[in-house]
Scaffold this motif. Structure first.
Motif, PDB file in Angstrom:
ATOM      1  N   VAL A  42       0.903  -1.267  -0.090  1.00  0.00           N
ATOM      2  CA  VAL A  42       0.069  -0.147   0.012  1.00  0.00           C
ATOM      3  C   VAL A  42       0.861   1.296  -0.167  1.00  0.00           C
ATOM      4  CG1 VAL A  42      -1.726   1.569   1.328  1.00  0.00           C
ATOM      5  CG2 VAL A  42      -2.056  -0.984   0.858  1.00  0.00           C
ATOM      6  N   GLY A  45       1.940   2.658  -3.163  1.00  0.00           N
ATOM      7  CA  GLY A  45       0.967   3.170  -3.797  1.00  0.00           C
ATOM      8  C   GLY A  45       0.013   2.093  -4.839  1.00  0.00           C
ATOM      9  N   SER A  46       0.317   0.811  -4.341  1.00  0.00           N
ATOM     10  CA  SER A  46      -0.480  -0.190  -4.968  1.00  0.00           C
ATOM     11  C   SER A  46      -1.636  -0.599  -4.052  1.00  0.00           C
ATOM     12  CB  SER A  46       0.402  -1.300  -5.448  1.00  0.00           C
ATOM     13  OG  SER A  46       1.637  -0.915  -6.313  1.00  0.00           O
ATOM     14  N   LEU A  47      -2.593   0.110  -4.140  1.00  0.00           N
ATOM     15  CA  LEU A  47      -3.711  -0.027  -3.403  1.00  0.00           C
ATOM     16  C   LEU A  47      -4.430  -1.451  -3.434  1.00  0.00           C
ATOM     17  CD1 LEU A  47      -5.472   3.423  -2.967  1.00  0.00           C
ATOM     18  CD2 LEU A  47      -4.687   2.135  -1.153  1.00  0.00           C
ATOM     19  N   GLY A  50      -2.281  -4.152  -2.418  1.00  0.00           N
ATOM     20  CA  GLY A  50      -2.191  -4.204  -0.783  1.00  0.00           C
ATOM     21  C   GLY A  50      -3.319  -4.662  -0.295  1.00  0.00           C
ATOM     22  N   LEU A  51      -4.658  -4.021  -0.770  1.00  0.00           N
ATOM     23  CA  LEU A  51      -5.918  -4.581  -0.014  1.00  0.00           C
ATOM     24  C   LEU A  51      -5.964  -6.162  -0.249  1.00  0.00           C
ATOM     25  CD1 LEU A  51      -8.119  -1.460  -0.915  1.00  0.00           C
ATOM     26  CD2 LEU A  51      -6.900  -2.056   1.077  1.00  0.00           C
ATOM     27  N   LEU A  97      -1.520   4.324   4.548  1.00  0.00           N
ATOM     28  CA  LEU A  97      -2.302   5.022   3.942  1.00  0.00           C
ATOM     29  C   LEU A  97      -1.950   6.436   3.991  1.00  0.00           C
ATOM     30  CD1 LEU A  97      -5.726   3.225   4.822  1.00  0.00           C
ATOM     31  CD2 LEU A  97      -4.793   3.448   2.622  1.00  0.00           C
ATOM     32  N   GLN A 102      -3.717   9.344   1.486  1.00  0.00           N
ATOM     33  CA  GLN A 102      -5.126   8.975   1.505  1.00  0.00           C
ATOM     34  C   GLN A 102      -5.789   9.299   2.801  1.00  0.00           C
ATOM     35  OE1 GLN A 102      -6.885   7.659  -0.797  1.00  0.00           O
ATOM     36  NE2 GLN A 102      -5.382   7.384  -2.314  1.00  0.00           N
ATOM     37  N   TYR A 137     -11.669  -1.574   3.511  1.00  0.00           N
ATOM     38  CA  TYR A 137     -12.336  -1.914   2.159  1.00  0.00           C
ATOM     39  C   TYR A 137     -13.537  -1.211   1.726  1.00  0.00           C
ATOM     40  CZ  TYR A 137      -9.920  -6.291   3.613  1.00  0.00           C
ATOM     41  OH  TYR A 137      -8.906  -7.017   4.186  1.00  0.00           O
ATOM     42  N   TYR A 140     -12.114   2.085   0.449  1.00  0.00           N
ATOM     43  CA  TYR A 140     -11.594   2.029  -0.983  1.00  0.00           C
ATOM     44  C   TYR A 140     -12.710   2.060  -1.851  1.00  0.00           C
ATOM     45  CZ  TYR A 140      -9.679  -0.048  -5.136  1.00  0.00           C
ATOM     46  OH  TYR A 140      -9.735  -0.281  -6.613  1.00  0.00           O
ATOM     47  N   THR A 143     -14.171   5.552  -2.073  1.00  0.00           N
ATOM     48  CA  THR A 143     -12.985   6.326  -2.915  1.00  0.00           C
ATOM     49  C   THR A 143     -13.245   5.967  -4.360  1.00  0.00           C
ATOM     50  OG1 THR A 143     -11.373   6.291  -1.306  1.00  0.00           O
ATOM     51  CG2 THR A 143     -10.710   6.893  -3.501  1.00  0.00           C
ATOM     52  N   PHE A 151     -10.984   6.542   2.418  1.00  0.00           N
ATOM     53  CA  PHE A 151     -10.034   6.040   3.679  1.00  0.00           C
ATOM     54  C   PHE A 151     -10.306   6.823   4.775  1.00  0.00           C
ATOM     55  CE2 PHE A 151      -8.166   3.918  -0.016  1.00  0.00           C
ATOM     56  CZ  PHE A 151      -8.074   2.809   0.189  1.00  0.00           C
TER      57      PHE A 151
END
Length: 213
Positions: A42, A45-47, A50-51, A97, A102, A137, A140, A143, A151
């Motif tokens: 995360v 920047g790879s949301l 990461g999630l 985050l 975020q 979650y 996200y 968003t 977030f």
């Protein structure tokens, strides 16, 4: 509830213990490592990735307790280890985050402090509102679907839910303590009456006693 999650995860619980031979503390450690990997991803920047890792970590997190309960492997050390791993994972994902902008660092710290307050009092209150990593979650989705700071909203929910949980937990602890004091006082009074000792006038019931009676 643990029984519900244990039923849902029945096959993986049996698989990780009976086939792979993993013990609860080992499973907790693996879940923690995956959770920290999720926070690291995360932070890059790879949301989405990461999630996904965070979801995997949470599934693994559900297996350690399931194995402990199913095979009677519960221990105070294991419970403490799980709590420490959970809090560190939550702090890591919150800070990740914040690192990518975020949420604010201030909100990340506030949410984590509220979680810590509930964690401290939960052994006595037996009350935990949840609303921790699972809210990420929803953040996200908010968003992506609505173009809002999802977030940031999610961590506000985490903060207020756990702050309220801490207040409720404190009230429950105070009530149980007062109930125990009242019970002991009644037992002592009954013994004194049986011995023929004179009794002072009864104290008025406490506010909490009235509230929960």
């Amino acid at each position: 509830m643990p029984s519900t999650s244990d039923n849902i995860l029945s096959f993986p619980i049996r698989f990780v213990h009976e086939t792979l031979g993993l013990m609860p503390n080992t499973i907790s450690t693996i879940g923690f490592i995956v959770g920290m990997m999720a926070a690291t991803v995360v932070a890059t920047g790879s949301l989405v990735h990461g999630l996904v890792l965070l979801a995997i970590a949470q599934v693994i997190d559900g297996l350690d307790g399931g194995v402990a309960r199913r095979y009677n492997l519960q221990s105070e050390k294991g419970q403490m280890l799980e709590v420490i791993y959970d809090r560190l994972s939550e702090l890591a994902i919150f800070l990740a985050l914040a690192y990518i902008g975020q949420v604010t660092y201030f909100m990340a710290v506030l949410a984590f402090v509220a979680i810590l307050l509930v964690t401290i009092i939960e052994p006595l209150s037996k009350f935990d509102p949840g609303f921790k990593r699972f809210m990420i979650y929803f953040g996200y989705l908010a968003t992506v679907l609505f173009g809002v700071r999802g977030f940031h909203i999610a961590l506000h929910v985490v903060f207020f839910a756990n702050l309220i949980g801490f207040v409720v937990g404190t009230i429950l602890v105070d009530y149980r303590l007062q109930r125990e004091i009242d019970t002991q006082a009644i037992i002592r009074r009954d013994r004194e009456i049986a011995l023929g000792m004179p009794q002072p006038p009864d104290d008025p019931p406490s506010f909490l006693s009235k509230l929960f009676s």
